[in-house]
Design a protein around this motif. Structure first.
Motif, PDB file in Angstrom:
ATOM      1  N   ASN A 214     -26.721  30.574 -35.255  1.00 49.98           N
ATOM      2  CA  ASN A 214     -25.968  30.868 -36.473  1.00 49.98           C
ATOM      3  C   ASN A 214     -27.181  31.418 -37.294  1.00 49.98           C
ATOM      4  OD1 ASN A 214     -23.546  29.871 -35.746  1.00 49.98           O
ATOM      5  ND2 ASN A 214     -23.978  27.955 -36.506  1.00 49.98           N
ATOM      6  N   MET A 215     -27.966  32.185 -36.772  1.00 47.63           N
ATOM      7  CA  MET A 215     -29.182  33.054 -37.685  1.00 47.63           C
ATOM      8  C   MET A 215     -28.747  34.430 -37.395  1.00 47.63           C
ATOM      9  SD  MET A 215     -31.398  30.662 -38.714  1.00 47.63           S
ATOM     10  CE  MET A 215     -32.858  30.887 -38.955  1.00 47.63           C
ATOM     11  N   THR A 216     -28.993  35.036 -38.563  1.00 47.15           N
ATOM     12  CA  THR A 216     -28.812  36.732 -38.399  1.00 47.15           C
ATOM     13  C   THR A 216     -30.038  37.066 -38.595  1.00 47.15           C
ATOM     14  OG1 THR A 216     -26.473  36.761 -39.367  1.00 47.15           O
ATOM     15  CG2 THR A 216     -27.625  38.647 -39.495  1.00 47.15           C
ATOM     16  N   PRO A 217     -30.814  37.694 -37.591  1.00 48.61           N
ATOM     17  CA  PRO A 217     -32.118  38.393 -37.689  1.00 48.61           C
ATOM     18  C   PRO A 217     -32.217  39.797 -38.041  1.00 48.61           C
ATOM     19  CG  PRO A 217     -31.310  38.538 -35.351  1.00 48.61           C
ATOM     20  CD  PRO A 217     -30.167  37.926 -36.287  1.00 48.61           C
ATOM     21  N   LYS A 218     -33.240  40.096 -38.537  1.00 43.78           N
ATOM     22  CA  LYS A 218     -33.683  41.450 -38.833  1.00 43.78           C
ATOM     23  C   LYS A 218     -35.109  41.804 -38.678  1.00 43.78           C
ATOM     24  CE  LYS A 218     -33.776  44.975 -42.779  1.00 43.78           C
ATOM     25  NZ  LYS A 218     -33.146  45.074 -44.388  1.00 43.78           N
ATOM     26  N   ALA A 219     -35.555  42.562 -37.972  1.00 42.72           N
ATOM     27  CA  ALA A 219     -36.987  43.033 -37.473  1.00 42.72           C
ATOM     28  C   ALA A 219     -37.516  43.377 -39.036  1.00 42.72           C
ATOM     29  CB  ALA A 219     -36.921  43.844 -36.529  1.00 42.72           C
TER      30      ALA A 219
ATOM     31  N   ASP B 274     -37.023  38.341 -39.936  1.00 44.45           N
ATOM     32  CA  ASP B 274     -36.480  37.285 -40.940  1.00 44.45           C
ATOM     33  C   ASP B 274     -35.319  37.000 -40.303  1.00 44.45           C
ATOM     34  OD1 ASP B 274     -38.939  37.543 -42.610  1.00 44.45           O
ATOM     35  OD2 ASP B 274     -37.820  38.756 -44.191  1.00 44.45           O
ATOM     36  N   ALA B 275     -35.113  35.749 -40.393  1.00 45.55           N
ATOM     37  CA  ALA B 275     -33.728  35.128 -39.682  1.00 45.55           C
ATOM     38  C   ALA B 275     -32.914  34.402 -40.812  1.00 45.55           C
ATOM     39  CB  ALA B 275     -34.193  34.364 -38.386  1.00 45.55           C
ATOM     40  N   THR B 276     -31.771  34.825 -41.219  1.00 55.33           N
ATOM     41  CA  THR B 276     -31.192  34.122 -42.224  1.00 55.33           C
ATOM     42  C   THR B 276     -29.811  33.174 -41.633  1.00 55.33           C
ATOM     43  OG1 THR B 276     -31.520  35.806 -43.742  1.00 55.33           O
ATOM     44  CG2 THR B 276     -29.819  34.564 -44.408  1.00 55.33           C
ATOM     45  N   PRO B 277     -29.940  31.989 -42.142  1.00 52.77           N
ATOM     46  CA  PRO B 277     -28.746  31.289 -41.392  1.00 52.77           C
ATOM     47  C   PRO B 277     -27.542  31.419 -41.858  1.00 52.77           C
ATOM     48  CG  PRO B 277     -30.269  29.669 -42.742  1.00 52.77           C
ATOM     49  CD  PRO B 277     -30.879  31.148 -42.556  1.00 52.77           C
ATOM     50  N   VAL B 278     -26.316  31.629 -41.461  1.00 54.52           N
ATOM     51  CA  VAL B 278     -24.903  31.690 -41.932  1.00 54.52           C
ATOM     52  C   VAL B 278     -24.204  30.922 -41.467  1.00 54.52           C
ATOM     53  CG1 VAL B 278     -25.274  34.265 -42.087  1.00 54.52           C
ATOM     54  CG2 VAL B 278     -24.480  33.293 -39.956  1.00 54.52           C
ATOM     55  N   ALA B 279     -22.992  30.461 -42.152  1.00 55.25           N
ATOM     56  CA  ALA B 279     -22.177  29.431 -41.773  1.00 55.25           C
ATOM     57  C   ALA B 279     -21.319  29.709 -40.320  1.00 55.25           C
ATOM     58  CB  ALA B 279     -20.899  29.215 -42.815  1.00 55.25           C
ATOM     59  N   GLY B 280     -21.431  28.948 -39.470  1.00 57.17           N
ATOM     60  CA  GLY B 280     -20.769  29.058 -38.151  1.00 57.17           C
ATOM     61  C   GLY B 280     -19.449  28.645 -38.305  1.00 57.17           C
ATOM     62  N   GLN B 281     -18.752  29.459 -37.193  1.00 55.76           N
ATOM     63  CA  GLN B 281     -17.193  29.245 -37.246  1.00 55.76           C
ATOM     64  C   GLN B 281     -16.630  27.801 -36.890  1.00 55.76           C
ATOM     65  OE1 GLN B 281     -15.822  31.973 -34.066  1.00 55.76           O
ATOM     66  NE2 GLN B 281     -16.550  33.755 -35.207  1.00 55.76           N
TER      67      GLN B 281
END
Length: 583
Positions: free
Chosen positions: A377-382, A397-404
């Motif tokens: 549940n992490m959205t990565p961006k190099a 940079d990895a940002t956590p987001v709410a899982g389904q």
């Protein structure tokens, strides 16, 4: 929230007595590793704590800090009968005694120059010595008090750009008679360098790219282009031989803004976000796909100079913001955090699993970094790419987001960025930094010692991720400069126990030529610290315990009677390392 920076005012005895406590570190930065693995030891000078421990600090910090400050008073202030100069001198003496880091910052301003170590077979580290190795950091006397724009080192030759933008060269590959750096290409206002097998690629402030032969003999006997003079329509031959690498069809106002080179190739990034590549060696034409031009070989090259830049049209339309070149491979980063790799993949350095039937990828290929966080549940961006030898490094940079499946249940840490570092390629000498001795590593692996770290920032009053300011990669070893909170503003008006401190630097990889600066020859598979560059200065203050080296961040200071913006930078080359005073 407990104010962690306040603990920097306690005496070293307090820090020693509290090493078992996760609440205090000598530099008062609370670091955590969200991966659950401990960061490298700091020789008793820094404590790394897990992210969930930050909550406990808020609840218990005030009471513990009160008990500490009651038991250990601050350094005594001088009496009011002393003059301002005497008070200032007194405070500096106290700070030097309290903190090795403060002393390092002070010495870097007072004595700018170049420290180097590693292989000296090419007389690059110690130009006037026949020693085969320099085991620990040593100053190169020529650079005492000299400020540089850039510095690049090979085992057999070195190159630097002076504060005025002139090129300096030395080493046996330049001349067997060379005993100190010599000015070669002058008056071009150079800003950065890249080294190939036998040439130096230099970028000027106006976007011109110069290809200069390493050898002094080739510079003197090779073709010399005409240069304009102050007389209209009149030109004269250049003082040395060089070639200009010109990109085709530049857009209005577009110029080359960054370069990065391997043994046979160089990448050119423009201010318009376009990517070009070119041959960079006079001995060999790129043959492992590192130019990113499918089917381009010596036999299929277009008419014109063999080293003419070619636009990587596959990436046209992507806004390129970062480039990195290893010996035979290339990495590219665009503004949306996507990474493209191409070139040699015989050791997995492109981030793809090894394929014996296709060891070369000559077309830019998207590296799917999302798979590195699959199921988290992490959205990565190099955010950055680095390369050297047969290794590649990626910062994310990895940002956590709410899982389904979370429903309405609250989640902690949503939106809080975690900074991670990954590596791939050859790790047989520990160059991957992941604690393993892997010969081939295709899928990027996380460097736990450099990932998931946090600290408290008093400026913003919040917990922030600790990113990497820079990774410098040599042929078998590497160094990471942390972008941690620093302090360089203590002065005569602040407390005597208010000390300066810089950015942490960690080293790992091959050490066969003592290039890690530890004074030993064993390789390191996990990032570690080295001693201060000027260890004698520490001993003069009576310190017996070991301290770690830190680099000084940029600040306007007075050098040689003038104000300059000065910082220390780390450079890893081919079996050599250096720290220089940069502007």
């Amino acid at each position: 929230m407990f104010n962690t920076r306040a603990t920097s005012r306690v005496l070293p005895e307090l820090c020693k007595a509290s090493r078992s406590s996760p609440l205090i570190s000598p530099q008062c930065r609370h670091l955590s590793d969200s991966s659950g693995s401990p960061a490298p030891k700091d020789r008793g000078r820094q404590v790394w704590i897990r992210a969930f421990g930050i909550g406990l600090v808020g609840g218990l910090g005030a009471a513990i800090f009160q008990s500490f400050t009651q038991a250990h008073a601050e350094a005594p202030e001088p009496t009011s009968h002393k003059t301002k100069k005497e008070i200032s001198t007194y405070k500096e003496d106290v700070r030097d005694q309290l903190s090795s880091q403060h002393l390092q910052v002070k010495r870097s301003w007072e004595n700018p120059g170049v420290y180097a170590w590693g292989s000296n077979t090419g007389r690059v580290i110690a130009p006037d010595s026949d020693e085969g190795f320099i085991k620990t950091p040593r100053r190169i006397p020529f650079f005492d008090g000299v400020l540089l724009r850039d510095l690049k080192l090979d085992r057999n030759f070195g190159a630097a750009i002076t504060e005025r933008g002139d090129l300096l060269q030395w080493g046996t590959a330049y001349s067997n008679d060379s005993t100190q750096p010599t000015p070669t290409l002058k008056g071009k206002d150079l800003v950065s360098l890249a080294l190939s097998r036998d040439r130096i690629i230099a970028l000027s402030s106006d976007g011109q790219v110069y290809s200069v032969p390493v050898s002094k003999e080739s510079q003197e006997t090779g073709p010399k282009p005409g240069e304009d003079t102050w007389i209209p329509f009149w030109s004269v031959p250049a003082s040395i031989s060089y070639r200009l690498l010109r990109t085709k069809n530049p857009q209005w106002g577009e110029k080359v803004s960054a370069i990065s080179g391997g043994l046979d190739h160089v990448l050119l990034m423009t201010s318009g976000g376009r990517l070009f590549s070119a041959a960079a060696s006079g001995e060999r034409f790129p043959s492992k796909g590192q130019l990113g031009i499918p089917g381009l070989t010596w036999n299929t090259r277009p008419a014109g100079p063999y080293d003419q830049p070619h636009e990587v049209v596959t990436l046209r339309g992507f806004d390129i913001v970062g480039i990195a070149a290893g010996d035979y491979h290339s990495l590219v980063l665009d503004k949306d955090g996507r990474i493209f790799t191409f070139g040699d993949n015989s050791l997995g350095q492109l981030g793809f699993d090894y394929n014996s039937e296709a060891t070369v990828i000559d077309t830019p290929s998207l590296l799917p970094i999302q798979r590195l966080y699959q199921g988290s549940n992490m959205t990565p961006k190099a955010t950055g790419v680095s390369a050297g030898g047969s290794n590649s490094f990626i910062t994310v940079d990895a940002t956590p987001v709410a899982g389904q499946s979370d429903g309405n249940a609250p989640q902690r840490g949503l939106g809080r960025i975690t900074a991670d570092t990954f590596s791939c390629g050859q790790g047989i000498w520990g160059g991957l930094g992941n604690g393993r001795w892997t010969h081939i590593q295709g899928t990027p692996t996380k460097i736990k010692a450099l990932s998931g770290l946090f600290e408290w920032d008093e400026t913003t009053n919040r917990i922030v991720p600790i990113r990497l300011a820079r990774i410098s990669v040599g042929s078998t070893h590497a160094s990471a400069t942390m972008d941690n909170v620093t302090r360089i503003s203590s002065n005569a008006k602040t407390s005597a126990s208010d000390t300066n401190y810089g950015a942490d630097v960690l080293w790992w990889g091959g050490n066969e030529f003592y290039q890690l600066g530890t004074g030993k020859r064993n390789n390191l598979s996990s990032p570690g610290y080295i001693a201060p560059l000027d260890i004698d200065a520490d001993r003069e203050k009576g310190r017996r315990e070991e301290h770690r080296f830190q680099v000084t961040p940029g600040k306007c200071v007075r050098v040689n009677g003038r104000n300059v913006n000065l910082e220390q930078r780390v450079e890893c080359g081919r079996f050599v390392s250096a720290v220089y005073s940069g502007v």
